[in-house]
Design a protein around this motif. Structure first.
Motif, PDB file in Angstrom:
ATOM      1  N   ASP A  35       0.805  -1.228   0.000  1.00  0.00           N
ATOM      2  CA  ASP A  35       0.000   0.000   0.000  1.00  0.00           C
ATOM      3  C   ASP A  35       0.838   1.278   0.000  1.00  0.00           C
ATOM      4  O   ASP A  35       0.323   2.373   0.284  1.00  0.00           O
ATOM      5  CB  ASP A  35      -0.965   0.045   1.193  1.00  0.00           C
ATOM      6  N   ALA A  36       2.124   1.172  -0.345  1.00  0.00           N
ATOM      7  CA  ALA A  36       2.973   2.373  -0.378  1.00  0.00           C
ATOM      8  C   ALA A  36       2.438   3.415  -1.358  1.00  0.00           C
ATOM      9  O   ALA A  36       2.659   4.618  -1.167  1.00  0.00           O
ATOM     10  CB  ALA A  36       4.404   1.994  -0.754  1.00  0.00           C
ATOM     11  N   ALA A  93       1.029  20.211   1.393  1.00  0.00           N
ATOM     12  CA  ALA A  93       1.048  18.749   1.502  1.00  0.00           C
ATOM     13  C   ALA A  93      -0.185  18.266   2.256  1.00  0.00           C
ATOM     14  O   ALA A  93      -0.804  17.250   1.892  1.00  0.00           O
ATOM     15  CB  ALA A  93       2.327  18.296   2.210  1.00  0.00           C
ATOM     16  N   VAL A  94      -0.563  19.006   3.304  1.00  0.00           N
ATOM     17  CA  VAL A  94      -1.762  18.661   4.071  1.00  0.00           C
ATOM     18  C   VAL A  94      -3.021  18.837   3.219  1.00  0.00           C
ATOM     19  O   VAL A  94      -3.948  18.016   3.278  1.00  0.00           O
ATOM     20  CB  VAL A  94      -1.821  19.500   5.363  1.00  0.00           C
ATOM     21  N   ASP A  95      -3.038  19.887   2.399  1.00  0.00           N
ATOM     22  CA  ASP A  95      -4.166  20.081   1.469  1.00  0.00           C
ATOM     23  C   ASP A  95      -4.330  18.867   0.562  1.00  0.00           C
ATOM     24  O   ASP A  95      -5.451  18.388   0.326  1.00  0.00           O
ATOM     25  CB  ASP A  95      -3.939  21.318   0.600  1.00  0.00           C
ATOM     26  N   MET A  96      -3.211  18.381   0.040  1.00  0.00           N
ATOM     27  CA  MET A  96      -3.257  17.216  -0.855  1.00  0.00           C
ATOM     28  C   MET A  96      -3.789  15.991  -0.124  1.00  0.00           C
ATOM     29  O   MET A  96      -4.642  15.262  -0.638  1.00  0.00           O
ATOM     30  CB  MET A  96      -1.865  16.932  -1.429  1.00  0.00           C
ATOM     31  N   LEU A  97      -3.257  15.756   1.076  1.00  0.00           N
ATOM     32  CA  LEU A  97      -3.722  14.606   1.847  1.00  0.00           C
ATOM     33  C   LEU A  97      -5.229  14.683   2.085  1.00  0.00           C
ATOM     34  O   LEU A  97      -5.943  13.692   1.914  1.00  0.00           O
ATOM     35  CB  LEU A  97      -2.998  14.523   3.191  1.00  0.00           C
ATOM     36  N   GLU A  98      -5.700  15.839   2.497  1.00  0.00           N
ATOM     37  CA  GLU A  98      -7.125  15.985   2.815  1.00  0.00           C
ATOM     38  C   GLU A  98      -7.998  15.616   1.621  1.00  0.00           C
ATOM     39  O   GLU A  98      -8.969  14.855   1.752  1.00  0.00           O
ATOM     40  CB  GLU A  98      -7.424  17.419   3.253  1.00  0.00           C
ATOM     41  N   LYS A  99      -7.647  16.120   0.457  1.00  0.00           N
ATOM     42  CA  LYS A  99      -8.441  15.842  -0.746  1.00  0.00           C
ATOM     43  C   LYS A  99      -8.360  14.368  -1.131  1.00  0.00           C
ATOM     44  O   LYS A  99      -9.365  13.757  -1.531  1.00  0.00           O
ATOM     45  CB  LYS A  99      -7.969  16.733  -1.903  1.00  0.00           C
ATOM     46  N   LEU A 100      -7.185  13.776  -1.004  1.00  0.00           N
ATOM     47  CA  LEU A 100      -7.020  12.359  -1.355  1.00  0.00           C
ATOM     48  C   LEU A 100      -7.719  11.458  -0.336  1.00  0.00           C
ATOM     49  O   LEU A 100      -8.360  10.470  -0.709  1.00  0.00           O
ATOM     50  CB  LEU A 100      -5.533  12.012  -1.448  1.00  0.00           C
ATOM     51  N   TRP A 101      -7.605  11.799   0.951  1.00  0.00           N
ATOM     52  CA  TRP A 101      -8.230  10.998   2.009  1.00  0.00           C
ATOM     53  C   TRP A 101      -9.745  10.981   1.851  1.00  0.00           C
ATOM     54  O   TRP A 101     -10.396   9.971   2.142  1.00  0.00           O
ATOM     55  CB  TRP A 101      -7.832  11.564   3.362  1.00  0.00           C
ATOM     56  N   GLN A 102     -10.302  12.084   1.379  1.00  0.00           N
ATOM     57  CA  GLN A 102     -11.746  12.138   1.151  1.00  0.00           C
ATOM     58  C   GLN A 102     -12.169  11.203   0.019  1.00  0.00           C
ATOM     59  O   GLN A 102     -13.308  10.735  -0.021  1.00  0.00           O
ATOM     60  CB  GLN A 102     -12.169  13.577   0.855  1.00  0.00           C
ATOM     61  N   ASP A 126     -10.281   8.330  -0.634  1.00  0.00           N
ATOM     62  CA  ASP A 126      -9.902   6.982  -0.201  1.00  0.00           C
ATOM     63  C   ASP A 126      -9.135   7.114   1.120  1.00  0.00           C
ATOM     64  O   ASP A 126      -8.058   7.723   1.152  1.00  0.00           O
ATOM     65  CB  ASP A 126      -9.024   6.324  -1.271  1.00  0.00           C
ATOM     66  N   ASN A 127      -9.669   6.559   2.201  1.00  0.00           N
ATOM     67  CA  ASN A 127      -9.048   6.776   3.505  1.00  0.00           C
ATOM     68  C   ASN A 127      -7.804   5.921   3.745  1.00  0.00           C
ATOM     69  O   ASN A 127      -7.276   5.889   4.863  1.00  0.00           O
ATOM     70  CB  ASN A 127     -10.048   6.592   4.646  1.00  0.00           C
ATOM     71  N   ARG A 128      -7.322   5.265   2.697  1.00  0.00           N
ATOM     72  CA  ARG A 128      -6.029   4.587   2.806  1.00  0.00           C
ATOM     73  C   ARG A 128      -4.862   5.571   2.671  1.00  0.00           C
ATOM     74  O   ARG A 128      -3.717   5.238   3.000  1.00  0.00           O
ATOM     75  CB  ARG A 128      -5.903   3.489   1.740  1.00  0.00           C
ATOM     76  N   TYR A 129      -5.137   6.774   2.176  1.00  0.00           N
ATOM     77  CA  TYR A 129      -4.061   7.746   1.993  1.00  0.00           C
ATOM     78  C   TYR A 129      -3.544   8.237   3.341  1.00  0.00           C
ATOM     79  O   TYR A 129      -4.311   8.489   4.279  1.00  0.00           O
ATOM     80  CB  TYR A 129      -4.533   8.934   1.155  1.00  0.00           C
ATOM     81  N   LYS A 130      -2.220   8.347   3.412  1.00  0.00           N
ATOM     82  CA  LYS A 130      -1.547   8.870   4.603  1.00  0.00           C
ATOM     83  C   LYS A 130      -0.466   9.853   4.161  1.00  0.00           C
ATOM     84  O   LYS A 130       0.004   9.799   3.015  1.00  0.00           O
ATOM     85  CB  LYS A 130      -0.902   7.735   5.411  1.00  0.00           C
ATOM     86  N   LEU A 131      -0.060  10.710   5.084  1.00  0.00           N
ATOM     87  CA  LEU A 131       1.044  11.638   4.840  1.00  0.00           C
ATOM     88  C   LEU A 131       2.128  11.386   5.878  1.00  0.00           C
ATOM     89  O   LEU A 131       1.909  11.571   7.080  1.00  0.00           O
ATOM     90  CB  LEU A 131       0.573  13.094   4.925  1.00  0.00           C
ATOM     91  N   TYR A 132       3.288  10.936   5.415  1.00  0.00           N
ATOM     92  CA  TYR A 132       4.443  10.734   6.289  1.00  0.00           C
ATOM     93  C   TYR A 132       5.348  11.966   6.200  1.00  0.00           C
ATOM     94  O   TYR A 132       5.711  12.401   5.101  1.00  0.00           O
ATOM     95  CB  TYR A 132       5.217   9.486   5.876  1.00  0.00           C
ATOM     96  N   ASN A 157      -7.666  18.730  14.659  1.00  0.00           N
ATOM     97  CA  ASN A 157      -9.127  18.821  14.626  1.00  0.00           C
ATOM     98  C   ASN A 157      -9.746  18.148  13.408  1.00  0.00           C
ATOM     99  O   ASN A 157     -10.966  18.236  13.212  1.00  0.00           O
ATOM    100  CB  ASN A 157      -9.548  20.289  14.665  1.00  0.00           C
ATOM    101  N   ALA A 158      -8.927  17.485  12.602  1.00  0.00           N
ATOM    102  CA  ALA A 158      -9.419  16.900  11.349  1.00  0.00           C
ATOM    103  C   ALA A 158      -9.802  15.432  11.530  1.00  0.00           C
ATOM    104  O   ALA A 158      -9.216  14.727  12.358  1.00  0.00           O
ATOM    105  CB  ALA A 158      -8.344  17.012  10.273  1.00  0.00           C
ATOM    106  N   PRO A 159     -10.778  14.937  10.759  1.00  0.00           N
ATOM    107  CA  PRO A 159     -11.133  13.517  10.827  1.00  0.00           C
ATOM    108  C   PRO A 159     -10.001  12.614  10.342  1.00  0.00           C
ATOM    109  O   PRO A 159      -9.976  11.429  10.653  1.00  0.00           O
ATOM    110  CB  PRO A 159     -12.369  13.417   9.917  1.00  0.00           C
ATOM    111  N   TRP A 160      -9.058  13.188   9.589  1.00  0.00           N
ATOM    112  CA  TRP A 160      -7.934  12.426   9.040  1.00  0.00           C
ATOM    113  C   TRP A 160      -6.642  12.637   9.848  1.00  0.00           C
ATOM    114  O   TRP A 160      -5.543  12.357   9.353  1.00  0.00           O
ATOM    115  CB  TRP A 160      -7.680  12.815   7.579  1.00  0.00           C
ATOM    116  N   LYS A 161      -6.759  13.118  11.087  1.00  0.00           N
ATOM    117  CA  LYS A 161      -5.560  13.474  11.846  1.00  0.00           C
ATOM    118  C   LYS A 161      -4.609  12.292  12.042  1.00  0.00           C
ATOM    119  O   LYS A 161      -3.391  12.457  12.061  1.00  0.00           O
ATOM    120  CB  LYS A 161      -5.929  14.080  13.201  1.00  0.00           C
ATOM    121  N   ASP A 162      -5.159  11.070  12.161  1.00  0.00           N
ATOM    122  CA  ASP A 162      -4.310   9.896  12.352  1.00  0.00           C
ATOM    123  C   ASP A 162      -3.584   9.483  11.074  1.00  0.00           C
ATOM    124  O   ASP A 162      -2.721   8.605  11.105  1.00  0.00           O
ATOM    125  CB  ASP A 162      -5.140   8.725  12.876  1.00  0.00           C
ATOM    126  N   ALA A 163      -3.950  10.127   9.963  1.00  0.00           N
ATOM    127  CA  ALA A 163      -3.296   9.830   8.684  1.00  0.00           C
ATOM    128  C   ALA A 163      -2.056  10.692   8.457  1.00  0.00           C
ATOM    129  O   ALA A 163      -1.399  10.565   7.428  1.00  0.00           O
ATOM    130  CB  ALA A 163      -4.278  10.025   7.531  1.00  0.00           C
TER     131      ALA A 163
END
Length: 337
Positions: free
Chosen positions: A145-146, A165-174, A176-182, A213-219
């Motif tokens: 899943d890399a 980078a956070v903007d990109m993650l947010e849009k991608l996570w919406q 597919d919630n497999r997206y993460k930002l390292y 405060n985001a639903p994707w904070k753990d990503a």
């Protein structure tokens, strides 16, 4: 065989370390360093010792080190000054003794032209050799899943644009919630020169609050400073979101590891990286990631192999140190006459 004595001098030698190590492994060179404590601070006694020892001097960064060596170099020695971009906004290059400098080395075509524009260095004194990437060290298998894992290396100062980078993650996570930002590198609190500036601190505090405060904070996964080779094994999409860079090693390191590069269009990026990896907006960048992940596995592999080959051909240790070897060997021949 008489070895050519090559001295590397400067306050920050990390970008030159691979070049130094490679040259040291050759039977024709002996390498020493004169590590300065700042842009214009050093142990002058040690610098004089190094000066008396060297045949060839390489000033890494064109700051106070290049001023001092250009004013003290001996007639039989050769002096090279490798410049990145930071120097453009300083006064040091105006104090160079250009008569004592054999070559000014820029790390990209854009940087080359910027230094000509600002300082009007004689073009016959200038050349361009790209930064070096240890492609072999970075070539490791990817985790499962890399392709859903975005990576950004270095988030300080603000111009690195973690927010994009956070903007990109947010849009991608919406999508597919497999997206993460390292996130790799030191936090802004670890840099007093960043954290003590009100504007910089406010910028990071706002981003961290947004993440918390985001639903994707753990990503969003923050990881510390250190070797990137293992870290890159879990990153399938490498980001370059900066406002400006001189070269930016991150995309090339990611490409060497087999990651798909997404580069926002900072000035000069198209003189280093292929245009198909350069985008004008967050929206374009997100669309490119989604398109990449819509490909079949074999098609994805073809894309990343092409990116990897691009870096291997242009920025590998072998390619870049060959250029340095030619430059120093030519100067060494001149020393013998």
């Amino acid at each position: 065989m008489k070895k050519t004595k090559v001295l590397f001098a400067g306050h920050d030698l990390k970008f030159a370390r691979i070049i130094m190590d490679n040259l040291a492994s050759k039977p024709t060179y002996e390498i020493r360093t004169d590590e300065w404590t700042g842009h214009n601070t050093h142990d002058e006694e040690k610098s004089n010792e190094c000066l008396n020892w060297a045949d060839v001097i390489v000033c890494e960064w064109g700051l106070g080190n290049a001023v001092w060596y250009s004013q003290n170099k001996k007639p039989h020695q050769r002096l090279f000054v490798r410049m990145h971009l930071q120097e453009r906004d300083t006064m040091y290059p105006f104090s160079f003794n250009l008569d004592n400098i054999d070559k000014i080395i820029a790390i990209s075509p854009y940087v080359y032209e910027e230094f000509y524009r600002v300082f009007r260095f004689p073009r016959e004194k200038m050349t361009m050799i790209y930064n070096v990437v240890d492609t072999g060290h970075l070539n490791k298998p990817k985790v499962e899943d890399a392709q859903y894992h975005l990576g950004i290396i270095g988030i300080c100062p603000q111009r690195k644009r973690l927010d994009l980078a956070v903007d990109m993650l947010e849009k991608l996570w919406q999508e597919d919630n497999r997206y993460k930002l390292y996130v790799k590198g030191k936090m802004p609190q670890e840099y007093p020169w960043v954290w003590n500036k009100d504007e910089e601190r406010a910028y990071y505090e706002e981003i961290f609050a947004r993440i918390d405060n985001a639903p994707w904070k753990d990503a969003v996964i923050f990881e510390g400073f250190g070797d990137v080779s293992e870290w890159l094994s879990k990153v399938g999409i490498i980001l370059s979101t900066s406002d400006f860079e001189s070269f930016h090693l991150s995309p090339s390191e990611g490409m060497a590891s087999g990651a798909y590069p997404v580069i926002l269009n900072w000035d000069g990026s198209d003189t280093i990286y292929p245009k198909q990896y350069i985008y004008s907006s967050v929206e374009e960048s997100v669309a490119s990631v989604l398109q990449f992940n819509s490909l079949e596995k074999e098609q994805q592999k073809e894309v990343v192999v092409k990116a990897k080959t691009y870096v291997n051909n242009r920025f590998s240790v072998e390619a870049i140190t060959t250029e340095w070897d030619k430059l120093i060997s030519k100067s060494s021949l001149q020393l013998n006459y």
